[in-house]
Scaffold this active site. Sequence first.
Site, PDB file in Angstrom:
ATOM      1  N   TYR A 270      -1.246  -0.362  10.321  1.00 51.60           N
ATOM      2  CA  TYR A 270      -1.473  -0.840   8.949  1.00 51.60           C
ATOM      3  C   TYR A 270      -0.262  -0.533   8.066  1.00 51.60           C
ATOM      4  O   TYR A 270       0.243  -1.409   7.353  1.00 51.60           O
ATOM      5  CB  TYR A 270      -2.741  -0.182   8.391  1.00 51.60           C
TER       6      TYR A 270
ATOM      7  N   SER B   6       0.860  -1.190   0.000  1.00 53.42           N
ATOM      8  CA  SER B   6       0.000   0.000   0.000  1.00 53.42           C
ATOM      9  C   SER B   6       0.888   1.230   0.000  1.00 53.42           C
ATOM     10  O   SER B   6       2.006   1.208   0.538  1.00 53.42           O
ATOM     11  CB  SER B   6      -0.863   0.023   1.255  1.00 53.42           C
TER      12      SER B   6
HETATM   13  N1  LIG Z   1      -8.840  -0.748  -1.069  1.00 54.31           N
HETATM   14  C1  LIG Z   1      -7.768   0.034  -0.952  1.00 54.31           C
HETATM   15  O1  LIG Z   1      -7.860   1.278  -1.009  1.00 54.31           O
HETATM   16  C2  LIG Z   1      -6.400  -0.571  -0.786  1.00 54.31           C
HETATM   17  C3  LIG Z   1      -5.302   0.283  -0.975  1.00 54.31           C
HETATM   18  C4  LIG Z   1      -4.020  -0.242  -0.839  1.00 54.31           C
HETATM   19  C5  LIG Z   1      -3.852  -1.580  -0.530  1.00 54.31           C
HETATM   20  N2  LIG Z   1      -4.938  -2.379  -0.341  1.00 54.31           N
HETATM   21  C6  LIG Z   1      -4.681  -3.796  -0.027  1.00 54.31           C
HETATM   22  O2  LIG Z   1      -5.261  -4.594  -1.020  1.00 54.31           O
HETATM   23  C7  LIG Z   1      -5.643  -5.851  -0.455  1.00 54.31           C
HETATM   24  C8  LIG Z   1      -7.109  -6.122  -0.777  1.00 54.31           C
HETATM   25  O3  LIG Z   1      -7.881  -5.062  -0.250  1.00 54.31           O
HETATM   26  P1  LIG Z   1      -9.410  -4.801  -0.680  1.00 54.31           P
HETATM   27  O4  LIG Z   1      -9.684  -3.370  -0.472  1.00 54.31           O
HETATM   28  O5  LIG Z   1      -9.667  -5.436  -1.994  1.00 54.31           O
HETATM   29  O6  LIG Z   1     -10.155  -5.591   0.498  1.00 54.31           O
HETATM   30  P2  LIG Z   1     -11.612  -6.222   0.630  1.00 54.31           P
HETATM   31  O7  LIG Z   1     -12.503  -5.836  -0.505  1.00 54.31           O
HETATM   32  O8  LIG Z   1     -12.042  -5.908   2.011  1.00 54.31           O
HETATM   33  O9  LIG Z   1     -11.275  -7.773   0.538  1.00 54.31           O
HETATM   34  C9  LIG Z   1     -10.419  -8.346   1.489  1.00 54.31           C
HETATM   35  C10 LIG Z   1     -10.175  -9.778   1.107  1.00 54.31           C
HETATM   36  O10 LIG Z   1      -9.293 -10.351   2.071  1.00 54.31           O
HETATM   37  C11 LIG Z   1      -9.955 -11.431   2.718  1.00 54.31           C
HETATM   38  N3  LIG Z   1      -9.649 -11.433   4.139  1.00 54.31           N
HETATM   39  C12 LIG Z   1      -9.720 -10.404   5.003  1.00 54.31           C
HETATM   40  N4  LIG Z   1      -9.374 -10.816   6.227  1.00 54.31           N
HETATM   41  C13 LIG Z   1      -9.101 -12.139   6.129  1.00 54.31           C
HETATM   42  C14 LIG Z   1      -8.703 -13.144   7.046  1.00 54.31           C
HETATM   43  N5  LIG Z   1      -8.521 -12.880   8.349  1.00 54.31           N
HETATM   44  N6  LIG Z   1      -8.533 -14.388   6.597  1.00 54.31           N
HETATM   45  C15 LIG Z   1      -8.732 -14.674   5.294  1.00 54.31           C
HETATM   46  N7  LIG Z   1      -9.096 -13.788   4.370  1.00 54.31           N
HETATM   47  C16 LIG Z   1      -9.285 -12.531   4.788  1.00 54.31           C
HETATM   48  C17 LIG Z   1     -11.423 -11.240   2.484  1.00 54.31           C
HETATM   49  O11 LIG Z   1     -12.040 -12.517   2.483  1.00 54.31           O
HETATM   50  P3  LIG Z   1     -13.525 -12.803   3.102  1.00 54.31           P
HETATM   51  O12 LIG Z   1     -14.303 -11.544   2.964  1.00 54.31           O
HETATM   52  O13 LIG Z   1     -14.029 -13.942   2.266  1.00 54.31           O
HETATM   53  O14 LIG Z   1     -13.274 -13.165   4.491  1.00 54.31           O
HETATM   54  C18 LIG Z   1     -11.455 -10.594   1.104  1.00 54.31           C
HETATM   55  O15 LIG Z   1     -11.369 -11.571   0.091  1.00 54.31           O
HETATM   56  C19 LIG Z   1      -5.324  -5.760   1.030  1.00 54.31           C
HETATM   57  O16 LIG Z   1      -4.066  -6.319   1.284  1.00 54.31           O
HETATM   58  C20 LIG Z   1      -5.287  -4.254   1.281  1.00 54.31           C
HETATM   59  O17 LIG Z   1      -4.486  -3.934   2.383  1.00 54.31           O
HETATM   60  C21 LIG Z   1      -6.202  -1.907  -0.479  1.00 54.31           C
END
Ligand SMILES: NC(=O)c1ccc[n+]([C@@H]2O[C@H](COP(=O)([O-])OP(=O)(O)OC[C@H]3O[C@@H](n4cnc5c(N)ncnc54)[C@H](OP(=O)(O)O)[C@@H]3O)[C@@H](O)[C@H]2O)c1
Length: 237
Positions: free
Chosen positions: A147, A134
């Site tokens: 984070y 990130s």
């Molecule tokens: N969105 C942003 O702005 C952003 C920016 C920079 C980086 N990121 C990174 O990108 C990645 C994905 O983020 P996102 O925004 O797409 O998130 P999201 O829509 O909330 O999805 C999170 C995913 O991770 C899984 N997950 C969460 N906690 C878990 C756990 N304890 N065990 C197993 N699976 C788990 C969830 O699975 P279930 O729901 O099936 O449990 C879901 O598939 C993350 O690493 C995040 O830090 C996101």
Amino acid sequence: MSQTALVTGATSGIGRAIALELGKAGHEVVVHGRDALRGAATVEAITRAGGRARFIAADLTDADDVRRLAAAAGQIDVLVNNGGLSAFAPTAEFPVDRFDALFAGNVRAPFLLVAAFAPGMAERGNGSIISIGSMVGAIGLPGGAAYGGTKAALSAMTRAWAAEFSAKNVRVNLVAPGPVYTDGADSDFIKYLGSTTAMDRGAEPREIAEVVAFLASPAAGYITGATIAVDGGRTAI
Ligand SMILES: NC(=O)c1ccc[n+]([C@@H]2O[C@H](COP(=O)([O-])OP(=O)(O)OC[C@H]3O[C@@H](n4cnc5c(N)ncnc54)[C@H](OP(=O)(O)O)[C@@H]3O)[C@@H](O)[C@H]2O)c1
């Protein structure tokens, strides 16, 4: 040669988009998450587009469950450490169990998965490992110490893994997104963060997924140890 990709956290958001891109690129995709219904929906979307996929559930904060996931996945050629937890709160108010869960899910789980898969990739002389960091791993945001700490750790581990495995043609890279509109993210917060980028907007998950698919492909054959910012220029200004 058909390759198998494991995408953690592929039941929603960025991970789902990555799983779809890798499915389109011809990889058999192991879709991971916790929610079996949304897991089945990702698998169905991949198969509907002509790809192959299966779902494995596991909790990334539980080390035994992560090891079970690795065993159940079988041989993996492309590992995408996408799944993770995010939490922002003032440092003095941040619950210690939340802090521990962030580091278990965002740092320890990728570490265990690389330990499980990278030696086999090295032995076969082929592999690609991509972790999702990130911009918060590189810039300071109020409430983002825990984070951001996990994402900076992932960046450091990426460089160490590149040093450890690249000579055996296992490339290890990090994609560091800026704000992305996903189910798990507060859209007002993403909109605000988007307004702080050079491009004056947040990203769609596909804009991250396409970079991951490129890094997994032979077109990126000489890229390893890199952190690729996909953040609308936020860390450049
Ligand atoms: N969105 C942003 O702005 C952003 C920016 C920079 C980086 N990121 C990174 O990108 C990645 C994905 O983020 P996102 O925004 O797409 O998130 P999201 O829509 O909330 O999805 C999170 C995913 O991770 C899984 N997950 C969460 N906690 C878990 C756990 N304890 N065990 C197993 N699976 C788990 C969830 O699975 P279930 O729901 O099936 O449990 C879901 O598939 C993350 O690493 C995040 O830090 C996101």
